[in-house]
Design a protein around this motif. Structure first.
Motif, PDB file in Angstrom:
ATOM      1  N   VAL A 169       0.819  -1.218   0.000  1.00  0.00           N
ATOM      2  CA  VAL A 169       0.000   0.000   0.000  1.00  0.00           C
ATOM      3  C   VAL A 169       0.856   1.273   0.000  1.00  0.00           C
ATOM      4  O   VAL A 169       1.819   1.378   0.767  1.00  0.00           O
ATOM      5  CB  VAL A 169      -0.952  -0.008   1.221  1.00  0.00           C
ATOM      6  CG1 VAL A 169      -1.798   1.248   1.266  1.00  0.00           C
ATOM      7  CG2 VAL A 169      -1.856  -1.229   1.178  1.00  0.00           C
ATOM      8  N   LEU A 170       0.502   2.175  -0.887  1.00  0.00           N
ATOM      9  CA  LEU A 170       1.198   3.467  -1.122  1.00  0.00           C
ATOM     10  C   LEU A 170       2.656   3.247  -1.539  1.00  0.00           C
ATOM     11  O   LEU A 170       2.968   2.211  -2.106  1.00  0.00           O
ATOM     12  CB  LEU A 170       1.025   4.407   0.068  1.00  0.00           C
ATOM     13  CG  LEU A 170      -0.457   4.751   0.362  1.00  0.00           C
ATOM     14  CD1 LEU A 170      -0.577   5.770   1.483  1.00  0.00           C
ATOM     15  CD2 LEU A 170      -1.182   5.252  -0.897  1.00  0.00           C
ATOM     16  N   GLY A 171       3.543   4.211  -1.331  1.00  0.00           N
ATOM     17  CA  GLY A 171       4.859   4.113  -1.954  1.00  0.00           C
ATOM     18  C   GLY A 171       4.683   4.140  -3.463  1.00  0.00           C
ATOM     19  O   GLY A 171       3.963   4.992  -3.988  1.00  0.00           O
ATOM     20  N   THR A 172       5.290   3.204  -4.153  1.00  0.00           N
ATOM     21  CA  THR A 172       5.098   3.128  -5.604  1.00  0.00           C
ATOM     22  C   THR A 172       3.710   2.579  -5.910  1.00  0.00           C
ATOM     23  O   THR A 172       3.313   1.546  -5.374  1.00  0.00           O
ATOM     24  CB  THR A 172       6.183   2.258  -6.247  1.00  0.00           C
ATOM     25  OG1 THR A 172       7.452   2.844  -5.960  1.00  0.00           O
ATOM     26  CG2 THR A 172       6.007   2.195  -7.758  1.00  0.00           C
ATOM     27  N   LEU A 173       3.019   3.288  -6.765  1.00  0.00           N
ATOM     28  CA  LEU A 173       1.656   2.919  -7.139  1.00  0.00           C
ATOM     29  C   LEU A 173       1.627   2.181  -8.470  1.00  0.00           C
ATOM     30  O   LEU A 173       0.772   1.323  -8.706  1.00  0.00           O
ATOM     31  CB  LEU A 173       0.797   4.183  -7.281  1.00  0.00           C
ATOM     32  CG  LEU A 173       0.914   5.224  -6.167  1.00  0.00           C
ATOM     33  CD1 LEU A 173       0.210   6.504  -6.571  1.00  0.00           C
ATOM     34  CD2 LEU A 173       0.332   4.676  -4.871  1.00  0.00           C
ATOM     35  N   ALA A 174       2.554   2.568  -9.324  1.00  0.00           N
ATOM     36  CA  ALA A 174       2.575   2.060 -10.695  1.00  0.00           C
ATOM     37  C   ALA A 174       3.910   2.441 -11.308  1.00  0.00           C
ATOM     38  O   ALA A 174       4.606   3.319 -10.790  1.00  0.00           O
ATOM     39  CB  ALA A 174       1.442   2.683 -11.508  1.00  0.00           C
TER      40      ALA A 174
END
Ligand code: TQI
Ligand code: ZN
Ligand code: ZN
Length: 169
Positions: free
Chosen positions: A80-85
């Motif tokens: 969850v969160l951090g890099t999303l894509a």
């Protein structure tokens, strides 16, 4: 101000159509696919490139999939969160999204009860910019600015995004 990847990679001159496909190992619903179609249309409107979905994942120019953690490309997702894509520069075409996010497909992300809710279309418009060859912009209002907050919707191309893509194609 807009930027490009080192070496200014782009899809070849004369490209009028790019095809995209969803990883067939997942069954995305039509609403999710429509979000991507809407995101591609933002860029199609300001370029001479059109984007069409194909069922041949193997042959598609742009390959879209949702994955969790390590998914084999050396850029593992982080929950969850951090890099999303992430998306790779032209002409790689890979466009991956972190399955762990609370993606908002339908409805108003700004009203979500989930504090981590992320608007899928907002991220898709940004990542397609990368797929086409844009790097990050220094202008906060631009789609290609490198920060997005939870429960925020930002899907309209800014003048800076348009100048960047029109100078590349
Ligand atoms: N993913 C980063 C991004 O797309 C991955 C990344 C970092 C990247 N540097 C890059 C990709 C350089 C291409 C070129 O920017 S992310 C946003 C934003 C992310 C971030 O998950 O952090 C959006 C995904 F810009 F808003 F912060 C989507 Cl919209
Ligand atoms: Zn990946
Ligand atoms: Zn980015």
């Amino acid at each position: 101000h807009y930027a490009y990847f080192p070496g200014r990679p782009r899809w070849p001159a004369g490209t009028t159509t790019l095809t995209y496909a969803f990883d067939p190992s997942e069954n995305l619903d039509d609403a999710t696919k429509q979000v991507f179609a809407n995101a591609f249309n933002k860029w199609a409107k300001v370029t001479t490139i059109t984007f069409t979905e194909t069922t041949s994942y193997r042959a598609a120019d742009i390959k879209i999939g949702f994955y969790s953690g390590d998914h084999g490309d050396g850029e593992p997702f982080d929950g969850v969160l951090g890099t999303l894509a992430h998306a790779f520069s032209p002409t790689d075409g890979r466009f991956h999204l972190d399955k762990a996010e609370d993606w908002v497909v339908n409805g108003d992300v700004t009203e979500s009860s989930l504090s981590n809710a992320i608007d899928l279309e907002s991220v898709a418009v940004h990542e397609i910019g990368h797929v086409l060859g844009l790097g990050h912009s220094s202008i906060e209002e631009a789609i290609m600015y490198p920060t997005i907050t939870s429960r925020t919707r930002k899907v309209e191309l800014e003048e800076d995004d348009i100048l960047g893509i029109q100078n590349l194609y």
